[in-house]
Motif scaffolding. Structure first.
Motif, PDB file in Angstrom:
ATOM      1  N   LEU A 156       0.846  -1.201   0.000  1.00 18.30           N
ATOM      2  CA  LEU A 156       0.000   0.000   0.000  1.00 18.30           C
ATOM      3  C   LEU A 156       0.880   1.249   0.000  1.00 18.30           C
ATOM      4  O   LEU A 156       0.582   2.237  -0.691  1.00 18.30           O
ATOM      5  N   GLU A 157       1.985   1.200   0.744  1.00 18.68           N
ATOM      6  CA  GLU A 157       2.897   2.341   0.770  1.00 18.68           C
ATOM      7  C   GLU A 157       3.476   2.590  -0.621  1.00 18.68           C
ATOM      8  O   GLU A 157       3.625   3.747  -1.055  1.00 18.68           O
ATOM      9  N   LYS A 158       3.767   1.524  -1.332  1.00 10.65           N
ATOM     10  CA  LYS A 158       4.296   1.663  -2.700  1.00 10.65           C
ATOM     11  C   LYS A 158       3.274   2.351  -3.600  1.00 10.65           C
ATOM     12  O   LYS A 158       3.618   3.225  -4.417  1.00 10.65           O
ATOM     13  N   LEU A 159       1.994   1.984  -3.427  1.00  9.29           N
ATOM     14  CA  LEU A 159       0.918   2.597  -4.223  1.00  9.29           C
ATOM     15  C   LEU A 159       0.756   4.074  -3.867  1.00  9.29           C
ATOM     16  O   LEU A 159       0.584   4.919  -4.753  1.00  9.29           O
ATOM     17  N   ILE A 160       0.819   4.376  -2.585  1.00  9.86           N
ATOM     18  CA  ILE A 160       0.689   5.769  -2.139  1.00  9.86           C
ATOM     19  C   ILE A 160       1.801   6.630  -2.733  1.00  9.86           C
ATOM     20  O   ILE A 160       1.561   7.734  -3.239  1.00  9.86           O
ATOM     21  N   LYS A 161       3.021   6.131  -2.661  1.00 10.15           N
ATOM     22  CA  LYS A 161       4.161   6.886  -3.195  1.00 10.15           C
ATOM     23  C   LYS A 161       4.021   7.110  -4.705  1.00 10.15           C
ATOM     24  O   LYS A 161       4.459   8.126  -5.242  1.00 10.15           O
ATOM     25  N   VAL A 220       7.595  12.274  -3.927  1.00  9.73           N
ATOM     26  CA  VAL A 220       7.893  11.158  -3.016  1.00  9.73           C
ATOM     27  C   VAL A 220       8.807  11.589  -1.883  1.00  9.73           C
ATOM     28  O   VAL A 220       8.740  11.056  -0.767  1.00  9.73           O
ATOM     29  N   SER A 221       9.626  12.592  -2.142  1.00 12.62           N
ATOM     30  CA  SER A 221      10.575  13.029  -1.115  1.00 12.62           C
ATOM     31  C   SER A 221       9.870  13.641   0.092  1.00 12.62           C
ATOM     32  O   SER A 221      10.460  13.769   1.168  1.00 12.62           O
ATOM     33  N   THR A 222       8.610  14.030  -0.094  1.00 15.71           N
ATOM     34  CA  THR A 222       7.866  14.634   1.017  1.00 15.71           C
ATOM     35  C   THR A 222       7.143  13.582   1.853  1.00 15.71           C
ATOM     36  O   THR A 222       6.546  13.914   2.881  1.00 15.71           O
ATOM     37  N   TYR A 223       7.188  12.332   1.417  1.00 14.99           N
ATOM     38  CA  TYR A 223       6.441  11.276   2.119  1.00 14.99           C
ATOM     39  C   TYR A 223       7.102  10.924   3.450  1.00 14.99           C
ATOM     40  O   TYR A 223       8.321  10.727   3.541  1.00 14.99           O
ATOM     41  N   LYS A 224       6.277  10.859   4.486  1.00 16.27           N
ATOM     42  CA  LYS A 224       6.751  10.414   5.793  1.00 16.27           C
ATOM     43  C   LYS A 224       5.646   9.604   6.465  1.00 16.27           C
ATOM     44  O   LYS A 224       4.577  10.124   6.778  1.00 16.27           O
ATOM     45  N   GLY A 255       2.632  14.103   3.276  1.00 14.98           N
ATOM     46  CA  GLY A 255       3.062  14.089   1.890  1.00 14.98           C
ATOM     47  C   GLY A 255       2.373  15.162   1.070  1.00 14.98           C
ATOM     48  O   GLY A 255       1.352  15.717   1.487  1.00 14.98           O
ATOM     49  N   LYS A 256       2.915  15.433  -0.107  1.00 11.68           N
ATOM     50  CA  LYS A 256       2.360  16.438  -1.009  1.00 11.68           C
ATOM     51  C   LYS A 256       1.540  15.707  -2.071  1.00 11.68           C
ATOM     52  O   LYS A 256       2.078  15.017  -2.934  1.00 11.68           O
ATOM     53  N   LYS A 257       0.209  15.857  -1.963  1.00  7.62           N
ATOM     54  CA  LYS A 257      -0.669  15.114  -2.864  1.00  7.62           C
ATOM     55  C   LYS A 257      -0.948  15.870  -4.171  1.00  7.62           C
ATOM     56  O   LYS A 257      -1.168  15.270  -5.213  1.00  7.62           O
TER      57      LYS A 257
END
Length: 238
Positions: free
Chosen positions: A171-176, A182-186, A208-210
């Motif tokens: 799921l994390e892979k899909l979100i990214k 992606v660099s904003t993901y935490k 994250g930045k959507k």
């Protein structure tokens, strides 16, 4: 004394020492064998002279369930190779094994009763030990198999999550893939619920930045994944 004479003297001296050692060793072995024969004959004689009394003692120990003492007494006179005595030894050994097995079953059952239902692995291990002692027990087999299925399912589920931060890997892979940067993901937190159809409902919270707004926000994604952790659909993205 010449060199060859010294060598000869050493050689002869060595032969004398080896010969003396061999002689005393053989004598000691012979004496030991003779003593063993004497002890064996003494036990046979003692057994034959007190046979009825010895059998009476053994049977009394069996009656009192003192199986270890009974076996010890039987073993003492086993050298006689008396057929009735050897048969009695097998009987005592069988009773001892039965008693020890029953004690193990009781101890394991008591431990099982004291183990919380939530401690699945420990309960599974206890049922496994009980099944080794009583392979044909249907209750033990049913409980063992039920716990095995649950534990195997838990292992499959556990493998879907990161051991570092608890994120659901797929799921994390899909979100990214879906967020813009992606660099904003935490990752913050991930929870899951098991569904009746063998799927999981995963809820992941992250920063994250959507969108293209350039603003990093806190997001919560809820998704359904199959039994292998593959995302089926996104239920919500807030």
């Amino acid at each position: 004394m010449k060199t060859w004479q010294r060598v000869l003297a050493w050689f002869l001296g060595g032969c004398l020492i080896v010969g003396a050692f061999w002689f005393f060793t053989q004598t000691s072995l012979s004496d030991g064998d003779n003593q063993i024969d004497k002890d064996k004959k003494a036990l046979i004689s003692e057994f034959n002279s007190n046979k009825d009394n010895i059998f009476s003692q053994i049977n009394q120990l069996i009656t009192e369930e003192k199986y270890d003492e009974a076996i010890s007494l039987v073993s003492k006179y086993q050298v006689t190779e008396d057929e009735a005595l050897l048969k009695l030894k097998d009987q005592v050994q069988a009773e001892l094994t039965k008693t020890n097995t029953q004690k193990q079953i009781t101890d394991l059952s008591n431990e099982l009763s004291a183990t919380p239902e939530s401690e699945l692995q420990k309960r599974f291990d206890l049922y496994s030990k009980l099944l080794e002692l009583v392979p044909g027990n249907s209750e033990y087999k049913t409980k063992h198999d039920e716990l095995q299925t649950i534990l195997e399912r838990q292992q499959i589920i556990s493998a879907q999550f990161s051991g570092e931060d608890g994120a659901h890997r797929k799921l994390e892979k899909l979100i990214k893939f879906k967020i813009k940067d992606v660099s904003t993901y935490k990752h913050l937190e991930t929870k899951y619920v098991e569904n009746d159809d063998n799927t999981l409902t995963i809820t992941t919270t992250f920063y994250g930045k959507k969108s293209n707004s350039g603003k990093i926000t806190k997001n919560t994604v809820t998704a359904i994944v199959d039994s292998n952790g593959n995302p089926i659909r996104i239920v919500s993205w807030k």
